[in-house]
Design an enzyme around this catalytic site. Structure first.
Site, PDB file in Angstrom:
ATOM      1  CG  LEU A 107      35.303  30.587  34.647  1.00  0.00           C
ATOM      2  CD1 LEU A 107      34.729  31.975  34.806  1.00  0.00           C
ATOM      3  CD2 LEU A 107      35.272  30.174  33.179  1.00  0.00           C
TER       4      LEU A 107
ATOM      5  N   GLY B 108      45.807  33.861  43.463  1.00  0.00           N
ATOM      6  CA  GLY B 108      46.470  33.808  44.750  1.00  0.00           C
ATOM      7  C   GLY B 108      45.503  33.692  45.932  1.00  0.00           C
TER       8      GLY B 108
ATOM      9  CG  ASP C  60      49.897  43.713  41.382  1.00  0.00           C
ATOM     10  OD1 ASP C  60      51.098  43.569  41.040  1.00  0.00           O
ATOM     11  OD2 ASP C  60      49.196  42.786  41.806  1.00  0.00           O
TER      12      ASP C  60
HETATM   13  P1  ADP Z   1      45.147  36.395  40.134  1.00  0.00           P
HETATM   14  O1  ADP Z   1      45.183  36.074  41.597  1.00  0.00           O
HETATM   15  O2  ADP Z   1      46.233  35.709  39.353  1.00  0.00           O
HETATM   16  O3  ADP Z   1      45.043  37.856  39.821  1.00  0.00           O
HETATM   17  P2  ADP Z   1      42.320  35.858  39.736  1.00  0.00           P
HETATM   18  O4  ADP Z   1      41.936  35.193  41.009  1.00  0.00           O
HETATM   19  O5  ADP Z   1      41.851  37.249  39.540  1.00  0.00           O
HETATM   20  O6  ADP Z   1      43.860  35.714  39.496  1.00  0.00           O
HETATM   21  O7  ADP Z   1      41.832  34.991  38.508  1.00  0.00           O
HETATM   22  C1  ADP Z   1      42.332  33.687  38.270  1.00  0.00           C
HETATM   23  C2  ADP Z   1      41.944  33.239  36.878  1.00  0.00           C
HETATM   24  O8  ADP Z   1      40.530  33.158  36.766  1.00  0.00           O
HETATM   25  C3  ADP Z   1      42.388  34.187  35.759  1.00  0.00           C
HETATM   26  O9  ADP Z   1      43.688  33.887  35.315  1.00  0.00           O
HETATM   27  C4  ADP Z   1      41.350  33.917  34.676  1.00  0.00           C
HETATM   28  O10 ADP Z   1      41.733  32.812  33.890  1.00  0.00           O
HETATM   29  C5  ADP Z   1      40.101  33.567  35.468  1.00  0.00           C
HETATM   30  N1  ADP Z   1      39.234  34.746  35.595  1.00  0.00           N
HETATM   31  C6  ADP Z   1      39.297  35.730  36.523  1.00  0.00           C
HETATM   32  N2  ADP Z   1      38.339  36.655  36.333  1.00  0.00           N
HETATM   33  C7  ADP Z   1      37.643  36.259  35.244  1.00  0.00           C
HETATM   34  C8  ADP Z   1      36.525  36.811  34.502  1.00  0.00           C
HETATM   35  N3  ADP Z   1      35.935  37.956  34.857  1.00  0.00           N
HETATM   36  N4  ADP Z   1      36.083  36.121  33.428  1.00  0.00           N
HETATM   37  C9  ADP Z   1      36.676  34.975  33.034  1.00  0.00           C
HETATM   38  N5  ADP Z   1      37.723  34.412  33.682  1.00  0.00           N
HETATM   39  C10 ADP Z   1      38.213  35.040  34.761  1.00  0.00           C
END
Ligand code: ADP
Length: 323
Positions: free
Chosen positions: A43, A47, A171
């Site tokens: 999805l 980081g 953040d």
């Molecule tokens: P970051 O490190 O940028 O905060 P995350 O690891 O939390 O990012 O998430 C990376 C990507 O995964 C998000 O930009 C989003 O597209 C997708 N994502 C994260 N959580 C969800 C969720 N609960 N449902 C759908 N997509 C998600």
């Protein structure tokens, strides 16, 4: 409830290894492999790891067949990241106890050998950042009305954290706001959240972490973190929502490094604030809405945290603009 939250283990005051989240389901890695069909559908990537689509039975949370049960998002952490481990623990400790329509729901976690995973409700439209700055040209621009709905939701989530739970989020930024299929916004990613001070205007002192462009000036300068430091980050988001410009982009036409430093003087000329609005949503907002939003943004971006409104006041002001 807030008493339990105040027992949350803080990474800077103890070893941070105790997990206290009785409402969360603890998954085995085998269950996670089945639920995601062995991490088959990506999805997104952040980081500290990758996020995959999974399927669980709505009632029992047992893995279910593709297309049946409910869709979930499974975040799998990169194994080598120590900071990732700390943030994973903070996520479980905070988000595992909090429940609000504008906070993303954490359903459970898996901690097995070196495997660290988090299981969330699925947010169909992904992160606000992807929509606002449309790296993918197929993504439709978000209307002014929807932008207001999104910021109001995020503001309610922050107000809840500040008021009921005395939590400083630390953040706040577009990439940490997720959108469901109807553009309802929910705050995610509690990796850097901190318990706030007990007194209203006082601060906690902490290592400076967060995101350049969004972090409040007092926090960057001194490490003093106020509840109102979150309000500054919210002001940056308002600026992004209005202008369609990204706080994290460092190259600007006049060489200015920071979106706020660049736009704040222009924003205070109320007549000009309409021309600052994102050209892609031209015509959808009234001059009144534009100047009220500009006014609120400036208040949130006040240099002295004491002069910024509370998130409850921000919610009220945004609701007045919406009505
Ligand atoms: P970051 O490190 O940028 O905060 P995350 O690891 O939390 O990012 O998430 C990376 C990507 O995964 C998000 O930009 C989003 O597209 C997708 N994502 C994260 N959580 C969800 C969720 N609960 N449902 C759908 N997509 C998600």
């Amino acid at each position: 409830f807030s008493q339990t939250v105040s027992e949350i283990v803080d990474e800077e005051s103890s070893d941070g290894r105790i997990l206290e989240a009785p409402n969360l389901k603890v998954f085995t890695f085998a269950e996670m492999k089945t639920a995601t069909k062995s991490f088959n559908t990506l999805l997104g990537e952040g980081g500290f790891g990758k996020v995959y689509k999974g399927w669980l039975d709505e009632k029992t949370l047992a893995p279910s067949k593709v297309g049946s049960g409910m869709i979930v998002a499974v975040k799998k952490l990169k194994q080598e990241s120590v900071q990732g481990l700390l943030e994973w623990q903070s996520e479980v400790n905070f988000l595992g106890k909090l429940s609000h329509p504008n906070l993303v729901k954490l359903l459970g976690y898996c901690w097995e050998d070196k495997e660290l995973l988090l299981v969330y409700e699925f947010m169909q439209k992904g992160s606000l950042e992807n929509h606002l700055f449309r790296r993918n040209p197929a993504v439709e621009p978000i209307s002014w009305e929807t932008r207001l709905k999104i910021v109001i939701g995020a503001a309610r989530g922050l107000a809840f954290l500040h008021l009921s739970e005395k939590v400083i989020y630390r953040d706040f930024k577009a990439s940490n706001i997720l959108l469901d299929g109807n553009y309802n916004s929910k705050i995610s990613d509690f990796g850097l959240a901190k318990l706030g001070p007990s007194g209203g205007d006082s601060h906690v002192t902490t290592r400076v972490m967060g995101t350049y462009g969004y972090a409040a000036p007092e926090y960057i300068a001194t490490g003093h973190l106020y509840v109102k430091s979150d309000v500054y980050g919210f002001g940056v988001l308002l600026l992004e929502m209005m202008t369609g410009l990204r706080a994290l982009d460092t190259k600007r036409p006049d060489g200015q490094q920071n979106l706020v430093d660049w736009l704040k003087p222009t924003l205070s000329h109320k007549r000009k604030s309409k021309s600052l609005m994102d050209a892609r949503i031209e015509g959808q907002y009234s001059s009144k809405a534009a100047s009220l939003t500009a006014e609120l943004t400036l208040k949130c971006l006040e240099h002295d945290p004491k002069n910024r409104p509370s998130m409850t006041e921000v919610v009220e002001a945004l609701e007045r603009i919406e009505s």
